[in-house]
Write an enzyme that holds these catalytic residues in place. Sequence first.
Site, PDB file in Angstrom:
ATOM      1  N   CYS A  45       0.817  -1.231   0.000  1.00  0.00           N
ATOM      2  CA  CYS A  45       0.000   0.000   0.000  1.00  0.00           C
ATOM      3  C   CYS A  45       0.845   1.274   0.000  1.00  0.00           C
ATOM      4  O   CYS A  45       0.331   2.358  -0.267  1.00  0.00           O
ATOM      5  CB  CYS A  45      -0.955  -0.006   1.179  1.00  0.00           C
ATOM      6  SG  CYS A  45      -1.945  -1.500   1.231  1.00  0.00           S
ATOM      7  N   HIS A  84      -3.435   6.880   3.112  1.00  0.00           N
ATOM      8  CA  HIS A  84      -3.854   5.593   2.540  1.00  0.00           C
ATOM      9  C   HIS A  84      -5.246   5.263   3.067  1.00  0.00           C
ATOM     10  O   HIS A  84      -5.505   5.366   4.273  1.00  0.00           O
ATOM     11  CB  HIS A  84      -2.840   4.531   2.966  1.00  0.00           C
ATOM     12  CG  HIS A  84      -3.244   3.139   2.622  1.00  0.00           C
ATOM     13  ND1 HIS A  84      -3.723   2.804   1.379  1.00  0.00           N
ATOM     14  CD2 HIS A  84      -3.245   1.987   3.360  1.00  0.00           C
ATOM     15  CE1 HIS A  84      -3.995   1.510   1.361  1.00  0.00           C
ATOM     16  NE2 HIS A  84      -3.721   1.002   2.550  1.00  0.00           N
ATOM     17  N   ASN A 137     -10.147  -0.487   0.313  1.00  0.00           N
ATOM     18  CA  ASN A 137      -8.681  -0.401   0.285  1.00  0.00           C
ATOM     19  C   ASN A 137      -8.187  -0.908  -1.078  1.00  0.00           C
ATOM     20  O   ASN A 137      -8.371  -2.081  -1.399  1.00  0.00           O
ATOM     21  CB  ASN A 137      -8.128  -1.257   1.430  1.00  0.00           C
ATOM     22  CG  ASN A 137      -6.608  -1.234   1.493  1.00  0.00           C
ATOM     23  OD1 ASN A 137      -5.933  -0.753   0.587  1.00  0.00           O
ATOM     24  ND2 ASN A 137      -6.067  -1.772   2.572  1.00  0.00           N
TER      25      ASN A 137
HETATM   26  N1  COA Z   1     -18.786  -8.740   9.751  1.00  0.00           N
HETATM   27  C1  COA Z   1     -19.214  -9.026  10.975  1.00  0.00           C
HETATM   28  N2  COA Z   1     -18.389  -9.404  11.970  1.00  0.00           N
HETATM   29  C2  COA Z   1     -17.090  -9.492  11.679  1.00  0.00           C
HETATM   30  C3  COA Z   1     -16.582  -9.212  10.396  1.00  0.00           C
HETATM   31  C4  COA Z   1     -17.484  -8.826   9.404  1.00  0.00           C
HETATM   32  N3  COA Z   1     -17.103  -8.542   8.169  1.00  0.00           N
HETATM   33  N4  COA Z   1     -15.245  -9.387  10.420  1.00  0.00           N
HETATM   34  C5  COA Z   1     -14.912  -9.744  11.667  1.00  0.00           C
HETATM   35  N5  COA Z   1     -16.034  -9.828  12.432  1.00  0.00           N
HETATM   36  C6  COA Z   1     -16.149 -10.205  13.831  1.00  0.00           C
HETATM   37  C7  COA Z   1     -15.013 -11.072  14.295  1.00  0.00           C
HETATM   38  O1  COA Z   1     -15.243 -12.418  13.954  1.00  0.00           O
HETATM   39  C8  COA Z   1     -15.049 -10.837  15.780  1.00  0.00           C
HETATM   40  O2  COA Z   1     -16.053 -11.618  16.336  1.00  0.00           O
HETATM   41  P1  COA Z   1     -15.813 -12.392  17.721  1.00  0.00           P
HETATM   42  O3  COA Z   1     -15.579 -11.315  18.720  1.00  0.00           O
HETATM   43  O4  COA Z   1     -17.082 -13.132  17.908  1.00  0.00           O
HETATM   44  O5  COA Z   1     -14.614 -13.252  17.492  1.00  0.00           O
HETATM   45  C9  COA Z   1     -15.465  -9.382  15.894  1.00  0.00           C
HETATM   46  O6  COA Z   1     -16.066  -9.040  14.641  1.00  0.00           O
HETATM   47  C10 COA Z   1     -14.311  -8.431  16.167  1.00  0.00           C
HETATM   48  O7  COA Z   1     -13.259  -8.765  15.295  1.00  0.00           O
HETATM   49  P2  COA Z   1     -11.922  -7.937  15.288  1.00  0.00           P
HETATM   50  O8  COA Z   1     -11.002  -8.485  14.258  1.00  0.00           O
HETATM   51  O9  COA Z   1     -11.413  -7.790  16.666  1.00  0.00           O
HETATM   52  O10 COA Z   1     -12.493  -6.510  14.795  1.00  0.00           O
HETATM   53  P3  COA Z   1     -11.766  -5.147  14.680  1.00  0.00           P
HETATM   54  O11 COA Z   1     -12.501  -4.136  15.439  1.00  0.00           O
HETATM   55  O12 COA Z   1     -10.290  -5.285  14.920  1.00  0.00           O
HETATM   56  O13 COA Z   1     -11.976  -4.792  13.143  1.00  0.00           O
HETATM   57  C11 COA Z   1     -10.774  -4.823  11.087  1.00  0.00           C
HETATM   58  C12 COA Z   1     -11.471  -5.666  12.150  1.00  0.00           C
HETATM   59  C13 COA Z   1     -10.195  -5.775  10.042  1.00  0.00           C
HETATM   60  C14 COA Z   1     -11.788  -3.914  10.434  1.00  0.00           C
HETATM   61  C15 COA Z   1      -9.674  -3.992  11.744  1.00  0.00           C
HETATM   62  O14 COA Z   1      -8.859  -4.784  12.552  1.00  0.00           O
HETATM   63  C16 COA Z   1      -8.818  -3.279  10.742  1.00  0.00           C
HETATM   64  O15 COA Z   1      -9.283  -2.469   9.996  1.00  0.00           O
HETATM   65  N6  COA Z   1      -7.505  -3.544  10.747  1.00  0.00           N
HETATM   66  C17 COA Z   1      -6.591  -2.925   9.816  1.00  0.00           C
HETATM   67  C18 COA Z   1      -6.785  -3.571   8.513  1.00  0.00           C
HETATM   68  C19 COA Z   1      -6.162  -2.792   7.412  1.00  0.00           C
HETATM   69  O16 COA Z   1      -6.549  -1.713   7.164  1.00  0.00           O
HETATM   70  N7  COA Z   1      -5.196  -3.422   6.773  1.00  0.00           N
HETATM   71  C20 COA Z   1      -4.568  -2.898   5.641  1.00  0.00           C
HETATM   72  C21 COA Z   1      -3.481  -1.982   6.054  1.00  0.00           C
HETATM   73  S1  COA Z   1      -2.614  -1.540   4.675  1.00  0.00           S
END
Ligand code: COA
Length: 327
Positions: free
Chosen positions: A117, A254, A284
């Site tokens: 990215c 980004h 993204n």
């Molecule tokens: N819909 C519904 N629930 C979802 C889901 C979706 N699409 N994806 C994950 N969940 C659930 C998980 O299973 C988890 O459930 P559980 O508590 O029963 O296990 C819960 O939501 C929380 O998951 P978690 O991964 O802790 O959520 P989060 O608040 O960290 O958000 C992201 C997840 C991926 C949105 C977040 O971590 C993120 O944006 N990270 C950076 C990713 C990114 O931008 N990467 C590229 C960088 S270049």
Amino acid sequence: MNKKIGTKILGTGSYFPEKILTNADLEKMIETSDEWIRTRTGIKERRVSEKDEPTSELAYRASIEALKSANISLEQIDLILVATITPDMLFPSTACFLHERLGLANPVPAFDLSAACSGFIYGISMAKAFIESGLYKTILLVGAEELTKFTDWTDRNTCVLFGDGAGAMILSASSEDNDILSVFLGADGSYSGLLDLAACGTACYKKASINERKIKMQGREVFKIAVPKMALAAEKALNFSEKELKDIKLFIPHQANMRIIEAVAKKLGISMDRVFVNIHKTGNISSATTITALDEAVKTGKLQKGDLAELIAFGGGFTWGAAVIKM
Ligand code: COA
């Protein structure tokens, strides 16, 4: 004595595939909700390329827009650089496919660069170095991605995040202007396991399952590291440019996650009205986010001629970087 060469930004362009995949569409594919996706990421919809529409095609269309905006002829281009982590093939490079698609008569060099990215900011740094060393005069720099073709559509943790698109910039040697005021880049390979696309790389060719060849991410861990690294990169590039936060008209981070963008703005101490956001309609798109966002900011009048902007990125590797530019 020779006058110092500067790098001028002559024009920008972008292109998105026509097909839109909304959060409502995703609700039919996996256990998720529009509400969850919007509140956790800021994304409402993303674009999806067709099966017979490779990354080089998006790159081509964005390049044509950039050439029009720069008002130069194709034959003035003397180097093609494409930042991508979703190339048409392992080789030839997407840049070579783009060379062919543009119908360039000149056998100018063309190659891809891989910095996830942060790819477009790495590309700006390379273009600046090539131009200011006197090696090349006019460079077509593209960020183009088709992440949806490497998305595991059964993994709700990742498949809601990614989209497709391309952006392009024409940079040229100038004895009067210097539009790339500074660039700062960083990388730390010890984090490589947190976000990767093994695909058909040599380390992974034995992997049988097709789903092991898709993007894998530990989202929460990525989130924690992205925020401080993006803020650090923004501060470093700003220091190198000898400008201050108040001099920057628009910050263009980004577009990975709205909460990351807000956390970076808070860490830098800038209000969100100075931060460009279009993640709600793009998702993204890795190396294409900063350039397509910049292009939209220019076309919608949010950035005017002479305004300063700062591009800030973070991605797999991990890699990060920022650039202070003048439009
Ligand atoms: N819909 C519904 N629930 C979802 C889901 C979706 N699409 N994806 C994950 N969940 C659930 C998980 O299973 C988890 O459930 P559980 O508590 O029963 O296990 C819960 O939501 C929380 O998951 P978690 O991964 O802790 O959520 P989060 O608040 O960290 O958000 C992201 C997840 C991926 C949105 C977040 O971590 C993120 O944006 N990270 C950076 C990713 C990114 O931008 N990467 C590229 C960088 S270049």
